[in-house]
Design a protein around this motif. Structure first.
Motif, mmCIF file in Angstrom:
data_model
loop_
_atom_site.group_PDB
_atom_site.id
_atom_site.type_symbol
_atom_site.label_atom_id
_atom_site.label_comp_id
_atom_site.label_asym_id
_atom_site.label_seq_id
_atom_site.Cartn_x
_atom_site.Cartn_y
_atom_site.Cartn_z
ATOM 1 N N THR A 245 22.432 -23.642 -40.492
ATOM 2 C CA THR A 245 23.363 -22.649 -39.754
ATOM 3 C C THR A 245 22.173 -21.042 -40.655
ATOM 4 O OG1 THR A 245 25.474 -22.865 -41.412
ATOM 5 C CG2 THR A 245 24.502 -20.789 -41.115
ATOM 6 N N PRO A 246 21.285 -20.979 -39.224
ATOM 7 C CA PRO A 246 20.289 -20.326 -38.882
ATOM 8 C C PRO A 246 20.609 -18.617 -39.539
ATOM 9 C CG PRO A 246 21.271 -20.301 -36.942
ATOM 10 C CD PRO A 246 21.671 -21.457 -37.633
ATOM 11 N N SER A 247 20.161 -18.014 -40.030
ATOM 12 C CA SER A 247 20.707 -16.865 -40.470
ATOM 13 C C SER A 247 19.861 -15.607 -39.358
ATOM 14 C CB SER A 247 19.153 -16.067 -41.918
ATOM 15 O OG SER A 247 18.057 -16.542 -41.729
ATOM 16 N N LEU A 248 19.400 -15.751 -38.549
ATOM 17 C CA LEU A 248 20.037 -14.976 -37.373
ATOM 18 C C LEU A 248 19.163 -16.346 -36.025
ATOM 19 C CD1 LEU A 248 17.417 -11.991 -37.409
ATOM 20 C CD2 LEU A 248 16.435 -13.585 -35.393
ATOM 21 N N MET A 249 19.906 -16.218 -34.954
ATOM 22 C CA MET A 249 19.685 -16.493 -34.022
ATOM 23 C C MET A 249 19.684 -15.585 -32.966
ATOM 24 S SD MET A 249 20.184 -20.385 -32.381
ATOM 25 C CE MET A 249 22.177 -20.519 -32.556
ATOM 26 N N GLU A 250 18.503 -14.959 -31.944
ATOM 27 C CA GLU A 250 18.424 -13.888 -31.548
ATOM 28 C C GLU A 250 17.646 -14.417 -29.609
ATOM 29 O OE1 GLU A 250 19.846 -10.566 -31.349
ATOM 30 O OE2 GLU A 250 20.350 -11.738 -33.300
ATOM 31 N N LEU A 251 18.289 -13.832 -28.736
ATOM 32 C CA LEU A 251 18.271 -14.738 -27.551
ATOM 33 C C LEU A 251 17.117 -13.026 -26.463
ATOM 34 C CD1 LEU A 251 17.513 -16.609 -25.653
ATOM 35 C CD2 LEU A 251 19.856 -16.487 -24.826
ATOM 36 N N MET A 252 16.425 -13.090 -26.160
ATOM 37 C CA MET A 252 15.414 -12.170 -24.864
ATOM 38 C C MET A 252 15.146 -12.679 -23.602
ATOM 39 S SD MET A 252 12.962 -10.310 -27.908
ATOM 40 C CE MET A 252 12.203 -9.276 -26.725
ATOM 41 N N ASP A 253 16.309 -12.053 -22.684
ATOM 42 C CA ASP A 253 15.758 -12.293 -21.327
ATOM 43 C C ASP A 253 14.146 -11.343 -20.476
ATOM 44 O OD1 ASP A 253 15.912 -9.329 -20.748
ATOM 45 O OD2 ASP A 253 18.053 -9.785 -18.871
ATOM 46 N N ALA A 254 13.959 -11.919 -19.547
ATOM 47 C CA ALA A 254 12.398 -12.068 -19.015
ATOM 48 C C ALA A 254 12.381 -10.449 -18.855
ATOM 49 C CB ALA A 254 12.578 -12.714 -17.677
ATOM 50 N N VAL A 255 13.086 -9.666 -18.615
ATOM 51 C CA VAL A 255 13.734 -8.010 -18.348
ATOM 52 C C VAL A 255 12.739 -7.693 -19.971
ATOM 53 C CG1 VAL A 255 14.385 -6.351 -18.163
ATOM 54 C CG2 VAL A 255 14.719 -8.121 -16.749
ATOM 55 N N SER A 256 13.529 -7.892 -20.793
ATOM 56 C CA SER A 256 13.417 -7.325 -21.964
ATOM 57 C C SER A 256 11.755 -8.489 -22.902
ATOM 58 C CB SER A 256 14.511 -7.939 -23.126
ATOM 59 O OG SER A 256 14.876 -9.452 -23.592
ATOM 60 N N LEU A 277 14.754 -16.180 -30.807
ATOM 61 C CA LEU A 277 13.785 -16.361 -31.727
ATOM 62 C C LEU A 277 14.920 -16.599 -32.735
ATOM 63 C CD1 LEU A 277 13.012 -12.905 -31.506
ATOM 64 C CD2 LEU A 277 11.555 -14.832 -31.344
ATOM 65 N N VAL A 278 14.334 -17.579 -33.625
ATOM 66 C CA VAL A 278 15.815 -18.108 -34.531
ATOM 67 C C VAL A 278 15.241 -18.434 -36.415
ATOM 68 C CG1 VAL A 278 16.960 -20.058 -35.381
ATOM 69 C CG2 VAL A 278 16.555 -19.610 -33.478
ATOM 70 N N ALA A 279 15.360 -17.661 -36.962
ATOM 71 C CA ALA A 279 15.338 -17.644 -38.850
ATOM 72 C C ALA A 279 16.055 -18.610 -39.331
ATOM 73 C CB ALA A 279 15.020 -16.162 -38.897
ATOM 74 N N PHE A 280 15.449 -19.082 -40.711
ATOM 75 C CA PHE A 280 16.526 -19.294 -42.408
ATOM 76 C C PHE A 280 16.102 -18.568 -43.226
ATOM 77 C CE2 PHE A 280 16.763 -22.890 -38.558
ATOM 78 C CZ PHE A 280 18.083 -23.445 -38.987
ATOM 79 N N ASP A 281 16.927 -18.627 -43.691
ATOM 80 C CA ASP A 281 16.680 -17.933 -45.480
ATOM 81 C C ASP A 281 16.531 -18.300 -46.978
ATOM 82 O OD1 ASP A 281 19.529 -17.791 -45.395
ATOM 83 O OD2 ASP A 281 19.331 -15.567 -45.410
ATOM 84 N N GLY A 282 17.588 -20.144 -46.156
ATOM 85 C CA GLY A 282 18.204 -20.984 -47.167
ATOM 86 C C GLY A 282 16.812 -21.660 -47.933
ATOM 87 N N PRO A 283 17.353 -22.005 -49.080
ATOM 88 C CA PRO A 283 16.190 -23.206 -49.624
ATOM 89 C C PRO A 283 15.790 -24.018 -48.379
ATOM 90 C CG PRO A 283 18.060 -23.922 -50.183
ATOM 91 C CD PRO A 283 18.767 -22.356 -49.800
ATOM 92 N N ASP A 284 16.039 -24.506 -47.769
ATOM 93 C CA ASP A 284 15.889 -25.773 -47.141
ATOM 94 C C ASP A 284 15.405 -24.346 -45.194
ATOM 95 O OD1 ASP A 284 17.982 -24.886 -45.773
ATOM 96 O OD2 ASP A 284 19.226 -26.217 -44.949
ATOM 97 N N ARG A 285 14.179 -23.609 -45.530
ATOM 98 C CA ARG A 285 14.246 -23.395 -44.741
ATOM 99 C C ARG A 285 13.283 -23.981 -43.644
ATOM 100 N NH1 ARG A 285 11.072 -18.016 -47.298
ATOM 101 N NH2 ARG A 285 10.444 -20.001 -48.609
ATOM 102 N N GLU A 286 12.652 -24.686 -44.046
ATOM 103 C CA GLU A 286 11.199 -25.426 -43.594
ATOM 104 C C GLU A 286 11.777 -26.756 -42.296
ATOM 105 O OE1 GLU A 286 10.752 -24.935 -46.448
ATOM 106 O OE2 GLU A 286 9.240 -22.846 -46.563
ATOM 107 N N ALA A 287 13.175 -26.884 -43.126
ATOM 108 C CA ALA A 287 13.835 -28.301 -42.821
ATOM 109 C C ALA A 287 14.571 -27.595 -41.526
ATOM 110 C CB ALA A 287 14.577 -29.093 -43.759
#
Length: 454
Positions: A245-256, A277-287
């Motif tokens: 459960t990432p806090s953010l998961m964003e995808l950009m194509d070649a044009v962007s 782009l994927v981000a985590f914000d919980g205590p298990d961020r690194e894992a």
């Protein structure tokens, strides 16, 4: 006209009734392109609930349409004026009335800016998760009107999940209170959920009770570069299937990616066909990041770059927030908002590329990949009639593609004027008829934001 302005002025502060054509023209539209906008008869700036009620009572008595507005950052034409209307700007109802850390609620007026609320609740160790890209300027009322989402929806959900109760002025001036302040409540029909996303067609929100969450740890992010939309889409599916459960998961194509490179000098490889782009914000961020990195490599990522610290994470995420302004610099833009099942995200991106080639246009795509919400951005020369026509056809083909893939014509921007005809195709005749009947119950004279949605 004189009768209207005189009647409005009787219940509003000095200077709150504006008829200067230069000012009214500025308030005639939101940020959506290709949506008609009429000339307002007057723009009003009430400061209290009672003043909003006065405006609606006056409009009902005189049978004048009313178009509610927030910061006008919308992208569907929902805030566009109709000819001879009263534009009801709510920007001066901008107070945070209460922050309750025990019950984790905030009570706000509709003109409160999203980012201002976020900063205010931070002092209590809390957060208000919905974060549209325009969060530094968009208002809570506008967010409620469109059912706005944002970059962190994959973990935290959208605006509708945080609105517990509303005070709404109806077309005839009556004040309706819906919902609750409690964590649970199922008394009666859920009018709160009905009003969220109704784009000012059922009533005018003047107060909202919002649910808050404990503030999470700062996000750590990674960037993964892919040689194709297919490999990036496979990575998205793998992350979700793994139960992460990432806090953010964003995808950009070649044009962007290329556009962001040019604007922000981000140093992203020009060979990248898709950037996740994927981000985590919980205590298990690194894992969490380590597991995502592994899954991305298995899916075919050519490079995976985890941030070393908060500063590097912020830099990576800044690339995503730069995408829209970067693409705006390339020409006139028409922004789509099609959500598809996550499993069909790659098909959506590939289909958009085919549409771009068929119409000889540049189309960049940025996506909230975690929930399948894509924003294809058609770029063209607005002064060229042929390009404009091709852009409109491409826009329509993108919406048709989204429906074909089992998606929806709008994930978070709303219907407004831009997608009204497409709404009928998605809903079908029975659902559309029921929605029109609901509109008539709340607004029997049809004066609230006429011509929008249904």
């Amino acid at each position: 006209m004189s009768d209207l302005t005189d009647r409005l002025a009787q219940g509003l502060p000095a200077g709150a009734v504006v008829v200067d054509p230069d000012v009214t023209a500025a308030y005639s539209h939101d940020m959506a392109g290709f949506c008609a906008a009429g000339a307002p008869a007057v723009v009003v700036f009430p400061e209290t609930v009672e003043q909003v009620q006065h405006v609606l009572r006056t409009a009902t008595e005189l049978r004048v349409p009313v178009v509610p507005q927030g910061a006008r950052t919308g992208l569907s034409g929902a805030a566009n004026a109709v000819e001879g209307c009263v534009v009801l700007s709510l920007v001066k109802l901008n107070r945070i009335l209460e922050i309750d850390p025990v019950n984790r609620v905030a009570v706000v007026e509709p003109g409160v800016v999203n980012a201002e609320l976020s900063r205010a609740v931070e002092e209590f160790g809390l957060c208000y998760p919905p974060d549209p890209s325009s969060w530094e300027s968009c208002t809570i009322g506008g967010n409620i009107g469109t059912g706005a989402g944002g970059l962190c929806c994959v973990k935290y959900g959208v605006t509708s999940e945080y609105v517990l109760g509303l005070d709404v002025v109806l077309a005839d001036g009556r004040l309706l209170s819906t919902g609750r302040r409690t964590a649970k409540g199922v008394a009666g029909y859920d009018l709160t959920r009905l009003l969220v996303g109704s784009e000012g067609t059922l009533g005018v929100v003047v107060r909202a009770v919002l649910s808050l969450r404990p503030a999470p740890a700062p996000q750590l992010a990674l960037a993964a570069e892919f040689p194709s939309a297919d490999t990036a889409g496979a990575a998205v599916c793998a992350v979700m299937e793994a139960g992460l459960t990432p806090s953010l998961m964003e995808l950009m194509d070649a044009v962007s990616v290329r556009a962001v490179n040019e604007l922000g000098q981000m140093g992203l490889p020009e060979s990248t066909q898709a950037l996740l782009l994927v981000a985590f914000d919980g205590p298990d961020r690194e894992a969490g990041l380590a597991r995502v990195a592994e899954l991305c490599r298995e899916a075919g990522a050519t490079e995976v770059v985890p941030a070393e610290d908060q500063a590097e994470s912020d830099l990576l995420l800044a690339a995503r927030r730069l995408a829209l302004p970067a693409l705006d610099r390339l020409g006139t833009t028409m922004i789509d908002d099609v959500a598809v099942p996550r499993s069909r995200l790659a098909e959506m991106l590939n289909g958009v590329a085919v549409i771009a080639e068929r119409h000889a246009l540049t189309i960049g795509v940025v996506s909230h990949a975690g929930d399948g919400n894509t924003h294809p951005i058609v770029i063209f020369d607005g002064s060229d009639r042929d390009q404009t026509d091709r852009a409109q056809r491409a826009f329509d083909e993108i919406m048709a593609l989204g429906l074909e893939l089992g998606g929806t014509i709008t994930g978070e921007h709303g219907v407004g004027l831009l997608k009204r005809d497409w709404l009928a195709r998605e809903l079908g005749p029975v659902a559309l008829d029921l929605q029109r009947q609901l509109k008539a119950v709340f607004d029997p004279l049809g004066i609230l934001n006429p011509g929008k949605m249904v």
